[in-house]
Design a protein around this motif. Sequence first.
Motif, PDB file in Angstrom:
ATOM      1  N   ARG A   1      -3.776  -6.473   6.501  1.00 33.10           N
ATOM      2  CA  ARG A   1      -4.113  -6.474   5.078  1.00 33.10           C
ATOM      3  C   ARG A   1      -4.655  -7.809   4.584  1.00 33.10           C
ATOM      4  O   ARG A   1      -5.062  -7.915   3.430  1.00 33.10           O
TER       5      ARG A   1
ATOM      6  N   CYS B   1       0.808  -1.220   0.000  1.00 32.55           N
ATOM      7  CA  CYS B   1       0.000   0.000   0.000  1.00 32.55           C
ATOM      8  C   CYS B   1       0.840   1.267   0.000  1.00 32.55           C
ATOM      9  O   CYS B   1       0.312   2.362  -0.222  1.00 32.55           O
TER      10      CYS B   1
ATOM     11  N   SER C   1      -5.651  -2.429   0.270  1.00 33.33           N
ATOM     12  CA  SER C   1      -4.194  -2.532   0.213  1.00 33.33           C
ATOM     13  C   SER C   1      -3.730  -2.967  -1.173  1.00 33.33           C
ATOM     14  O   SER C   1      -2.771  -2.418  -1.723  1.00 33.33           O
TER      15      SER C   1
END
Length: 381
Positions: free
Chosen positions: A269, A3, A278
């Motif tokens: 995530r 991310c 993400s």
Amino acid sequence: VECLDGLRGVAALWVLIGHMMILTGFRLPLIGKPDLGVDLFILLSGFLMMYQYRLRAGSEDWDAAGTWASFWTRRFFRLAPLFYVALAAALIAGPLIYADRVAIDSFLGQSLQPSERYTDGSLANIALHLSFLFGLLPDYAFRTPLPDWSLGLEMQFYLLFPFLILLGRRIGWVPAALVAAGGGVVVALLAGAAGLDYPMPSFLPLKLQLFLAGMLIATDPGESQPRQWSRLAAAMLLAAIPIGGDQDLLHFAVRELLVFGFFALVHWRSLGVIGWVSRLLGSRPFYWLGELSYGTYLLHLLILQPVAAAVIGEFGTGLGGAGRFALTGAIVVPVTYALAFVTYKLVELPGQKLGKAVIRRVAGDRTPRALQTAPEKIAAP
């Protein structure tokens, strides 16, 4: 951390859109606050420095002066080349851009900017910017057409970072962050008591708490969940310290959400929607937004102010705020990203290569091969 690139790109776009709103008279809540985009950059910078420290922990000796010198050299050559190019352009075009800014502020009924911010070509101003010392002095912290106050702030953080590493290794990362933040608050209060009034929070003690919060988010994946929760709590506590920038309820709430959301994207995530976000932020388009984020941030005001002034001069009150924003954005956004791409290829990447060459020349075979070829990332502008 997939991310990270996307968040860098979002932060730069946030600043760009926020400034477009300010300079066209079209306002929306939240997105119209470019300073919050800078706060996101600062969080990312603290995270990235700590994350890279962990990645290199097995190959870098932070008790050695050479490691510190290599770190500072890498960071200098990541920031300085494009900044020096942009600074030259800003100093040359400053008087023209100031005339544009006067036209914008007069039309929108805003307070006029000090002329010296755009027109100061003195040797003192140039020397302080070339040395990145300008952020320490209130009179020079905001004295070019660039949004460069945060670059001086970033360099101050880089200077302090090795000392934070030593402190964290000695007493633990959370205690070190709290001690450093407490020291920053004391210094900031003393500076205020001494009459140092910074037009922007370019002095590190005013924003150190956000850098530290980002560092705490870069936890060791092998840590227990209670330890991770304690780091999150400490990071949110640091972000709540009411110094440096606007301190209204909106800014407080958004800073807390930025810390919590970034922590979730890094550590959770694998969970449903968080994982989808993400992965989206790690996709190819967001990757390029991230790669171009530094150029976008640094260069956009050189383009935005003349374009906004031209739109106002051409249409005046015949075009509402939303129309001015849309027309200005239709010109500024593609031109800014195109220029950011060109300077990324012609200035940023060669600058990084030059920095690595300098390190190799000084350190020779002592520099690990992985560090000679590893790409340099930048989060905070």
